[in-house]
Motif scaffolding. Structure first.
Motif, PDB file in Angstrom:
ATOM      1  N   ILE A   1      28.449  14.524 -12.932  1.00  0.00           N
ATOM      2  CA  ILE A   1      28.215  15.065 -11.592  1.00  0.00           C
ATOM      3  C   ILE A   1      28.435  16.568 -11.633  1.00  0.00           C
ATOM      4  CG2 ILE A   1      30.584  14.402 -10.948  1.00  0.00           C
ATOM      5  CD1 ILE A   1      29.635  14.291  -8.016  1.00  0.00           C
ATOM      6  N   GLY A   2      27.586  17.293 -10.930  1.00  0.00           N
ATOM      7  CA  GLY A   2      27.728  18.746 -10.817  1.00  0.00           C
ATOM      8  C   GLY A   2      27.602  19.148  -9.360  1.00  0.00           C
ATOM      9  N   THR A   3      28.218  20.247  -8.995  1.00  0.00           N
ATOM     10  CA  THR A   3      28.222  20.689  -7.593  1.00  0.00           C
ATOM     11  C   THR A   3      27.928  22.180  -7.511  1.00  0.00           C
ATOM     12  OG1 THR A   3      30.584  21.103  -7.735  1.00  0.00           O
ATOM     13  CG2 THR A   3      29.918  18.967  -6.841  1.00  0.00           C
ATOM     14  N   ASP A   4      27.374  22.569  -6.391  1.00  0.00           N
ATOM     15  CA  ASP A   4      27.254  24.001  -6.087  1.00  0.00           C
ATOM     16  C   ASP A   4      27.618  24.203  -4.638  1.00  0.00           C
ATOM     17  OD1 ASP A   4      24.217  22.859  -5.817  1.00  0.00           O
ATOM     18  OD2 ASP A   4      24.634  24.380  -4.295  1.00  0.00           O
ATOM     19  N   PHE A   5      28.008  25.419  -4.307  1.00  0.00           N
ATOM     20  CA  PHE A   5      28.548  25.702  -2.974  1.00  0.00           C
ATOM     21  C   PHE A   5      28.021  27.047  -2.498  1.00  0.00           C
ATOM     22  CE2 PHE A   5      31.961  22.923  -1.368  1.00  0.00           C
ATOM     23  CZ  PHE A   5      32.049  23.380  -0.060  1.00  0.00           C
ATOM     24  N   THR A   6      28.080  27.235  -1.169  1.00  0.00           N
ATOM     25  CA  THR A   6      27.905  28.579  -0.644  1.00  0.00           C
ATOM     26  C   THR A   6      29.064  29.434  -1.147  1.00  0.00           C
ATOM     27  OG1 THR A   6      29.183  28.079   1.336  1.00  0.00           O
ATOM     28  CG2 THR A   6      26.788  27.732   1.470  1.00  0.00           C
ATOM     29  N   ALA A   7      28.852  30.735  -1.222  1.00  0.00           N
ATOM     30  CA  ALA A   7      29.925  31.628  -1.678  1.00  0.00           C
ATOM     31  C   ALA A   7      29.707  32.986  -1.023  1.00  0.00           C
ATOM     32  CB  ALA A   7      29.892  31.775  -3.201  1.00  0.00           C
ATOM     33  N   CYS A   8      30.771  33.669  -0.801  1.00  0.00           N
ATOM     34  CA  CYS A   8      32.164  33.334  -0.963  1.00  0.00           C
ATOM     35  C   CYS A   8      32.669  32.548   0.237  1.00  0.00           C
ATOM     36  CB  CYS A   8      32.930  34.639  -1.139  1.00  0.00           C
ATOM     37  SG  CYS A   8      34.710  34.557  -0.885  1.00  0.00           S
ATOM     38  N   THR A   9      32.836  31.231   0.035  1.00  0.00           N
ATOM     39  CA  THR A   9      33.514  30.380   1.008  1.00  0.00           C
ATOM     40  C   THR A   9      34.841  30.030   0.363  1.00  0.00           C
ATOM     41  OG1 THR A   9      31.451  29.566   1.930  1.00  0.00           O
ATOM     42  CG2 THR A   9      33.394  28.165   2.232  1.00  0.00           C
TER      43      THR A   9
ATOM     44  N   ASN B   1      29.996  25.918  -9.180  1.00  0.00           N
ATOM     45  CA  ASN B   1      28.930  26.910  -9.279  1.00  0.00           C
ATOM     46  C   ASN B   1      28.434  27.267  -7.876  1.00  0.00           C
ATOM     47  OD1 ASN B   1      26.928  28.580 -10.430  1.00  0.00           O
ATOM     48  ND2 ASN B   1      26.599  27.126 -12.110  1.00  0.00           N
ATOM     49  N   VAL B   2      27.496  28.201  -7.836  1.00  0.00           N
ATOM     50  CA  VAL B   2      27.014  28.739  -6.559  1.00  0.00           C
ATOM     51  C   VAL B   2      25.557  28.330  -6.372  1.00  0.00           C
ATOM     52  CG1 VAL B   2      26.517  30.894  -5.312  1.00  0.00           C
ATOM     53  CG2 VAL B   2      28.634  30.651  -6.631  1.00  0.00           C
ATOM     54  N   ASP B   3      25.169  28.074  -5.124  1.00  0.00           N
ATOM     55  CA  ASP B   3      23.827  27.550  -4.843  1.00  0.00           C
ATOM     56  C   ASP B   3      22.701  28.388  -5.442  1.00  0.00           C
ATOM     57  OD1 ASP B   3      24.405  29.565  -3.020  1.00  0.00           O
ATOM     58  OD2 ASP B   3      24.178  28.313  -1.225  1.00  0.00           O
TER      59      ASP B   3
END
Lengths: 559, 559
Positions: free
Chosen positions: B95-103, B275-277
């Motif tokens: 599983i891998g994830t990405d997020f908004t940043a900088c949150t 990681n970042v979107d």
């Protein structure tokens, strides 16, 4: 029957010939009371696409009118106004008229419009050209270039630029595009003078249109040498004009029997010399003394001011001796779009929910935007605009300029931009007033006439931006009243326009006064406006030529 | 029953945490086929006005989120995506994830968000600050001023400006507005890393957010001396961060039993480093080689590009070693509003008849405007705009700028301005590409991802303005696919991200190609854009400071 309180009073009739209709008003000579009015719409309106009842098409930027529509105003509006006033036509002592300008037509030596001459009606150039006929721009460009090259003295009287709207550009267009019609034109005459000819049976030429639209100065008209430099066949052009000019408020002649039959007025009454709508309005506002500037604010704004000083004010439309009232220099300046900008914004830049909300409140969209915009502190919207959506008449005299809006963000609402556009026109007005002040002909009172004076937000912003109280004209039909005042002078009931205006015209002083805190913030914004103004005015003014290059590109790809 | 063609295949799950929702996608490892997807909306969305279920209000420009909403994505979207894919969860290897940043959020040493600690939930500063929380601008201003004053080396890596959105500004705001919460925060962690902590049970810090948002360079974090110069109590700030950084595509840990129960995935599978979107999207487009610039075009645009060269590119958001893929320098640039500008225009600047006409045709207003605008030859509308409605991220790094539109006339129609706004964002992109080229890190391929790639007019204008073919990403869920690719690398099924991207990611090359005639005209317009850009960029850039003065006045009168 009740006693007629107007018994034994004298009356005059003023007739205002506008762009779409003519209006007659019956006015009491003693005090300027407006007793009855009537409007006659022009059957053919503005003729822009094809000649009436024909397949003959016109080019882009053409705008013509039909003389028969003007006669219909005499025939219908005058008797209706008399009837509405409830007076007897026999008590009318004079009639005065004003017209849009430069609206100009070719006629035979007896005043017959060429478009009414058998065999000529199908020639577009035989028809009157309305003021907003803009198809003579190539001729105007040549008129300016040759004048500059030859160092013609008169050029500076017109802010350095002769407009494509004026007599010479339109006349040269006729010569170059239809030489046969040009040859047949024994007279080339402003509609302002032509209508007076219809009333008096004799030709007269007024000093106002001759000066502002006909390049007539103390030196007379431009020389034959200059005209031949434009086109060898143009050397005789001024033979078609009038060389004996009549003063404003002067007696052009007496109402003929034919005109009396047409209008229902008594034959033999005084007919005033022709005049222009904006210029007669100064009299209606009783604002004909040096330093009183009248701004006729509508779709565009026209500024007229008299002065005892001759000065070269940069970017004026013209300065003419006796051009507004006899004995003073008359200055004219203008903003080529004002109400038109607000109208364009409401028509094309306001989203549905604003229209729906306005409807719900029973307001116009203008009123709704104004009610939202007037709650804002000055500077809150973060915007500045340049009011050049239709070019810049004064002080840049450049119709290739276009508008600028800076400062919008994702939070900018329609009322913000609406307010910024109103402010931009006020800054444009201040720029013109500053030019007068700096040229030694200071504006001592600012008087508003025209449709926009009903807009409270616009008026308050102008008071704050100009940092001076605004006077407003009392009459809602300023031009027609102004014509009536000139009729009273022509009839000899007053010694001159100044005296007649004092008795019959009126304004409310300080109807809007500036708020000093708001004016302080506007001083800062006006400094920004002027810097942007100079930057975007173009190479000729030391700034960026970007607007000219965008216009040139637009014209290039439009082909 | 038909035979399951996916039998014996391996799968990975990618989870993309966006601003309003999280999306899970199930992807086949062998070829990147996307077999099932599910979305979980955040129950509390963006928390901007008051804390959930309370009367505790937030200040202007605040934006928070709730960690429980993120957990719900794991709980709901992952099992739903597995079900939609019709595969067995036991075949998922990573599983891998990405997020908004900088949150970013404050937590206890065990990862518990402070807002979930008894007695702290009612403190706004205990909650995660979303990327678009902009209330730390005073702190950011100080961070920049002190860094400039001290000549901090790292500043140039960030285009000379640290954003108020980033870790240090947001952390300093907590300290200065709520010292108690600051003291209780044992960790200050990106949500990108926090979500991985939830999956693995161990803290990890990814090199990407540390580099772009946490001011981490080869020299480590900013020094204690610098931090104490900002605020004597801020010297310990970096103790709350992670000093051992993990590479992108690396193995952060193994899925815990608790996380397996939550998600329905097998315990022990590989969990990729956070990681970042925007950054994972490069892998999804198979665009991770030097010179391949991926533009993720949506409400705003984010540009990511890898290079084997380190250069100081003016106005970059940041350049980070291994910041996009391991072994290369990762560059990030951005435009702070793109689709948001078009949306603002459609919402607030388009009159009712356009809405009605679009409805009649069954189109969106965007589509209707686009269909009118695309018929125009380039340059016909006579307009140029500066795309600064939300400030300028690259290359000026100035959020106090605002938009400019020049050239409007009374004939300007909504589709004209709409087209000019699209063009302005393309000129903004070209400005960024020029900055890369001039700095020695040339852009060799321009790849588009994000929602705007569906807009044919926008794409064609970009191709023409940039004078180069556009590649477009194949997947419609780029970030989630990118995260899945990183999961496959973490699971060991590919040696590195480059290889995994080649097998699982995809783009269409030359999906839009420039027209040379249009490009020639755009060259002229771009030259005008750049001149206006420099003029309005402000004093700091040798131009006019008018936009800054308007902003300052706006802020002054807003008080």
């Amino acid at each position: 029957m009740t006693e007629n309180v107007n018994a034994h009073s004298q009356y005059v009739v003023g007739v205002d010939f506008g762009t779409l209709s003519g209006r007659a008003v019956v006015v009491r000579v003693s005090d300027g009371a407006e007793l009855g009015t009537a409007v006659s719409e022009y059957r053919h309106g503005v003729i822009e696409h094809r000649l009436p009842g024909s397949d003959i098409t016109l080019g882009p930027a053409w705008a013509l009118q039909a003389p028969s529509n003007w006669r219909d105003v005499l025939r219908h509006a005058i008797p209706e106004a008399i009837a509405a006033a409830g007076i007897s036509a026999t008590d009318v002592v004079g009639i005065g008229t004003d017209f849009t300008a430069c609206t100009v037509l070719p006629t035979l030596a007896d005043g017959t419009p060429l478009c009414e001459v058998h065999g000529l009606w199908f020639r577009p150039h035989a028809w009157p050209k309305l003021w907003k006929h803009h198809a003579a721009q190539p001729q105007a460009d040549r008129i300016n270039a040759v004048a500059e090259e030859r160092g013609e003295r008169w050029l500076s009287r017109y802010g350095g630029r002769i407009s494509s709207e004026w007599e010479f550009a339109k006349g040269l267009q006729v010569l170059e595009e239809d030489p046969e019609t040009y040859r047949r034109a024994e007279r080339w005459i402003e509609a302002a003078d032509w209508i007076v000819w219809q009333l008096t049976g004799v030709e007269s030429r007024n000093v106002c249109t001759a000066g502002y639209k006909g390049i007539h100065t103390e030196d007379g008209y431009p020389s034959r040498e200059y005209l031949e430099a434009l086109n060898p066949a143009f050397g005789d052009f001024t033979d078609k004009l009038g060389h004996r000019l009549s003063p404003l408020g002067g007696l052009a002649g007496r109402l003929t029997t034919e005109a009396a039959a047409l209008t229902g007025l008594p034959a033999g009454i005084a007919v005033a010399v022709g005049n222009v709508d904006a210029h007669v309005t100064a009299a209606a506002a009783d604002a004909v003394r040096p330093g009183q500037l009248v701004a006729i604010m509508g779709t565009s704004t026209c500024h007229v001011m008299s002065s005892d000083q001759l000065a070269e004010v940069p970017g004026m439309c013209g300065v003419v001796r006796d051009g507004i009232v006899d004995g003073l220099w008359g200055y004219e300046a203008g903003q080529s779009a004002v109400g038109d900008i607000f109208g364009w914004f409401v028509d094309t830049c306001v989203p549905p929910e604003y229209h729906a909300e306005a409807q719900l409140r029973g307001e116009t969209v203008h009123d709704h935007l104004a009610s939202l915009a007037e709650q804002q502190p000055v500077g809150r919207h973060g915007l500045i605009a340049l009011d050049w959506h239709n070019g810049n008449r004064s002080v840049l005299v450049d119709h290739d300029l276009s508008a600028v809006v800076i400062g919008q963000t994702l939070e900018t609402r329609p009322e913000d931009t609406y307010r910024a556009l109103i402010e931009s026109t006020a800054f444009g007005t201040r720029t013109i007033l500053d030019a007068f002040d700096k040229s030694g002909v200071p504006v001592t009172e600012f008087i508003v006439a025209g449709g926009l004076l009903k807009n409270r937000l616009v008026m308050q912003i102008y008071a704050d931006v100009l940092r001076r109280p605004l006077s407003v004209i009392r009459s809602t039909q300023g031009p027609a009243l102004g014509s009536a005042i000139h009729a009273a002078v022509a009839a000899g009931t007053y010694p001159d326009v100044k005296a007649a205006a004092a008795a019959m015209g009126a304004r409310t002083e300080a109807a809007f006064v500036p708020d000093h805190d708001r004016a302080d913030v506007y001083d800062r914004l006006y400094a920004e406006y002027r810097a942007l103004h100079d930057y975007f005015a173009g190479d000729r003014h030391g700034g960026s030529g970007v607007l000219h290059r965008l216009r040139a590109l637009r014209n290039e790809v439009a082909k």
